[in-house]
Every structure is written in structure tokens, then in C-alpha cells.
Scaffold this motif. Structure first.
Motif: not given
Length: 481
Positions: A248-264
Motif C-alpha cells: 500500500a505504501t508503494i502505491a502511495s509512492h506511485i501517486v506521490g501522496r498517502p492512500i488512506h483506508f477506512i475502518k470496516a
């Protein structure tokens, strides 16, 4: 998943920023970030750039939808606006055209693998950078269904004529490592067997299989979220093994910002905040039920067997979600190719500096065959490159080496090189009893014979191997009707 992208084989070593031939990292582009994280933004971009067609007539999700999609494979993406039996549209074709993917990444298609490689390198350099948050609310839980869950309300297609049922074939599974509690993401083919029941396949060597083994020993279910329509960046990265909880952090590096999650709502596992749909479920210990057949990446059906089972507890989604699906074939071939090509290039070039480019063509199902382009500095270097390519990417079953005057993206040009520069007497490499990939029907007891083809001209190149050339003219200077 018809996933097929689940077919990525383990990559023991990946990319580093210091690798030779590495392009400079571009500054973050907020518009690119949006379309790589949010499927709605991606679809809007595809439409504005003329890369989307809309099917406005009602289509049957059983065979008809996939049959229409097949007509567009490799061309424009397709949005099915009306799907029989469901209130939700279906989107397909996100990865089946390399030019389109390059446009989404805002780079030439040949550079996409290196964008992914840069992100992996950045993550390895600082694994704490761009940390994701787990939010209470996000687009993916604008609508919550915990009672009367019915998976058949979703427009999951039945693709091929002998498929065992409707499938989630492009959805990202999030699961916590039982030992560390850290979330890991991956893609698997998942078949709907009831309103709240799913069966699915796990390839050997996957983290999810190890987690399940741990939980089954304790007699406990393993909780998961199934995230449909997560966006191109996390979707691609979730299929790359060898990076564990860092995906997930690698994906954030691709886009240049954090990709966030939500609670289930019902399980203690996060979900992607920007997903279209989230299926909350638990994998039942010691229960196996029928899964398959399923149309796989090889063009053959994956066999039916007794496999793992999930019980669905809740479904959340956006107010106006779009269901994401794919066809086994070019989408998977490209997804594998984008990462494997860069991996082979970086690895082989360290030992064979003459290597200029690598391409995994669709005829090799995206990862069973490779074409290497070389600028030969001596005779024999092509054989070394072929051998190193097999080592770098063990799923390969054939490798062709060509000179730098051959267009590796043009199958006719590659065939021409084989026809005019390959001498089977001395240019044929045979490697017997090598490990093969489980989905290829030619693999017997886990082994297969692999071949290398030297389609390069002898060094030094003589006039006999000089290609015919013509003058490059500007047609704009001429009146042509």
C-alpha cells in the motif's frame, strides 16, 4: 480473480533507485494521483481523452457482457451502464491497452514499469514515508449494508462459457498478518456461491495461504475485506509479491501522496477509502467447497476443485458505485509485463551491459516469453543475456534475443529476425526439467523444458546483415489526396 494477476511469480529481488538505466523521478502530479487512486476520476479522464465507450443498452452479466467486452479487448475501455439484475454499472478494460495505461501514468508506455520501480525503490529507502491513515468515513462506506446481505445484487459477471459462476476477478483482498497485525494486500479469483458465500483460489507461496494456515491451527476464522474498484495504483501494486505489507505504501509512492483506508463495520481489517465496493468477510477454518472452472490467463480453464470459503458479513459502497471487472488476457499480460520487464532489465543489465530493452509480448501470456534487444559488443553475449533472463524471471519458458535494429514491440519484425538471423544448429538453447508455472498445462510435475533463441546477426556484423533502408520523408510537404 480471474486474476490472473495473481499469476505473478515471486520476485525475490526488485528494483533500486541506483539501478543502471533508471529514469529520474518526476514531480508529483495531483491530477495523475486522482486518476490512479479514484476509479471515477480515472473513468472521467478516459472519456475526456477519447479512450472510453459506453454501452447504453441493457446487457446480461451472464456471458453477454464479457462477449461484448471481448470485442473491444486491446482498444478502448468499456462502461456498461445497464446490467440486468443490478442497479450498478460495470467497467472493464483498464489495463488491456498499454498506450492508455501510459496516458494514465502521464508517461510513454515503455516508462510505466520504471514508475512502479521508482516507487518500490523509494519505499525500500524509507519505509515510514507517506503513512496511510485509517479513517472512520470515506467514499467506500457512504452506503452500509449489514442485514440482508446479497452478493447477487452486485453485477459480478459470468465471463467464459464454462466458468463456474460469477466472479470477483479484479478485487483487492486486505488481510492482517496474524503475527504482526499489519495489513497485506493481494488479488485472488473469488467465485460467488451464495448470497453471503464465496469460494476462492490461493496460489502456492502467497502470504494469505500462510496466514490461513496459522489461523486454522487455532481453529479461528481469518477476517478480510474485499475491495472492488480501488484505482489503478493500488490495484497494480497489490499483485506484486515479495514486498509484504509495504504494497500500500508503494502505491502511495506511485501517486506521490498517502492512500488512506477506512475502518470496516464488522471485521477488524481496514478497507481502501476510495474503493467502489467493500465486501467484509471471514474465511471459515477447515471448510472447503467447490470453486471453478475459471477462464485463466493461459486461454484455458483453471480446474474445478474444493477450495477455501468466505462468509460475508457486510457490504459497503459509494452512493453511485461502478463495479470493476476484467477479462483474462491482455489486461493480465500487461500488468505482469509492466513489472517483469523492468525487473528483468535491471537484473540482466547488471551482468550484460549490452542489454537495451525487454518486452514480454502477449503471445507469451505476458510472462511466459520475453524478447531481449541487445547492442552486441562481442559474440556470445546474447547467450549470456538469455540465460540471465531465465534466472531473473523463472516463469519464462522462452526467450528470444534480437539486435537493436529490430523493433521488439512488432511481432513481424521479431519473426523476421528469427527467419533471417536464427540458425538452429548453433543458436538454440535448451534447458530441460526447469521449474514451471502451475497454470500452464504444458508443465508436468512442476517441470518444463525452456528454450532460448539467438536471433541476432553474427558479430561483427557483415554487409550481408545490413537492413534495407529508405529515405525518411515529410508527407506534409506533398499534396496527397
Amino acid at each position: 480473480m480471474k486474476w490472473t494477476i495473481r499469476l505473478f511469480v515471486p520476485l525475490v529481488f526488485f528494483f533500486f533507485l541506483s539501478s543502471p538505466g533508471w529514469p529520474a523521478q518526476a514531480a508529483p502530479d495531483p491530477h495523475k494521483a486522482d486518476r490512479l487512486v479514484d476509479l471515477n476520476a480515472c473513468i472521467d479522464y478516459l472519456e475526456k481523452t477519447g479512450n472510453l465507450v459506453r454501452v447504453k443498452s441493457e446487457v446480461d452479466p451472464v456471458h453477454e457482457l464479457a462477449g461484448i467486452a471481448k470485442k473491444f479487448e486491446g482498444k478502448k475501455c468499456v462502461l456498461f451502464e445497464k446490467v440486468k439484475g443490478s442497479a450498478f454499472p460495470v467497467f472493464m478494460g483498464l489495463l488491456w491497452n498499454r498506450d492508455t495505461v501510459g496516458s494514465l501514468f502521464n508517461v510513454p508506455k515503455e516508462k510505466v514499469p520504471f514508475v512502479i520501480g521508482q516507487a518500490i525503490g523509494a519505499w525500500r529507502k524509507d519505509k515510514e514515508a507517506l503513512p496511510s491513515k485509517v479513517l472512520d468515513k470515506g467514499p467506500a462506506n457512504e452506503v452500509v449494508v449489514t442485514k440482508g446481505v446479497n452478493l447477487y445484487d452486485l453485477p459480478a459477471p459470468v465471463h467464459a462459457l464454462q466458468d463456474g459462476g460469477p466472479y470477483f476477478d479484479s478485487s483487492v483482498v486486505v488481510v492482517n498478518d496474524p503475527a504482526t497485525g499489519k495489513p497485506n494486500i493481494s488479488i485472488h479469483r473469488i467465485m460467488i456461491t451464495g448470497k453471503d458465500r464465496l469460494t476462492f483460489l490461493i496460489d502456492p507461496g502467497r502470504h494469505l495461504g500462510a496466514y490461513l494456515e496459522t489461523m486454522e491451527k487455532q481453529g479461528k476464522p481469518l477476517q478480510v475485506t474485499i475491495n472492488n474498484g480501488v484505482g489503478l495504483a493500488p490495484w497494480l501494486v497489490s499483485s506484486v509479491p515479495g514486498t509484504g505489507p509495504g504494497k500500500a505504501t508503494i502505491a502511495s509512492h506511485i501517486v506521490g501522496r498517502p492512500i488512506h483506508f477506512i475502518k470496516a463495520q464488522t471485521v477488524d481489517v481496514p478497507a481502501f477509502a476510495d474503493a467502489q465496493f467493500v465486501i467484509e468477510a471471514e474465511i471459515i477454518p477447515h471448510v472447503r467447497e467447490t470453486e471453478g472452472p475459471f477462464a485463466e490467463v493461459t486461454g484455458y480453464y483453471g480446474k474445478q476443485d474444493k477450495r477455501w470459503v468466505m462468509r460475508v458479513k457486510a457490504i459497503t459502497h459509494r452512493k453511485n458505485p461502478v463495479f470493476h471487472s476484467l477479462l483474462s488476457g491482455q489486461e493480465v499480460w500487461n500488468a505482469v509485463g509492466f513489472t517483469a520487464e523492468a525487473k528483468i532489465f535491471v537484473t540482466v543489465k547488471q551482468k550484460v551491459p549490452d542489454l537495451k530493452a525487454v518486452y514480454l509480448p502477449p503471445g507469451g501470456c505476458g510472462f511466459y516469453g520475453a524478447v531481449l534487444q541487445l547492442t552486441k559488443s562481442r559474440e556470445g553475449i546474447q547467450n549470456e543475456a538469455i540465460q540471465e533472463a531465465f534466472k531473473a524471471f523463472p516463469s519464462l519458458q522462452w526467450v528470444v534475443a534480437v539486435d537493436d535494429d529490430v523493433n521488439i514491440y512488432d511481432p513481424i519484425d521479431v519473426e523476421w529476425a528469427i527467419t533471417t538471423r536464427f540458425n538452429a544448429k548453433k543458436g538454440f538453447i535448451v534447458l530441460k526439467d526447469q521449474p514451471g508455472h502451475i497454470l500452464n498445462p504444458m508443465v508436468e510435475d512442476g517441470l518444463v523444458t525452456k528454450v532460448g533463441v539467438d536471433a541476432t546477426a553474427p558479430y561483427p556484423r557483415t554487409s550481408s546483415f545490413e537492413r534495407v533502408k529508405f529515405k525518411d520523408v515529410d508527407l506534409g510537404k506533398f499534396v496527397i489526396q
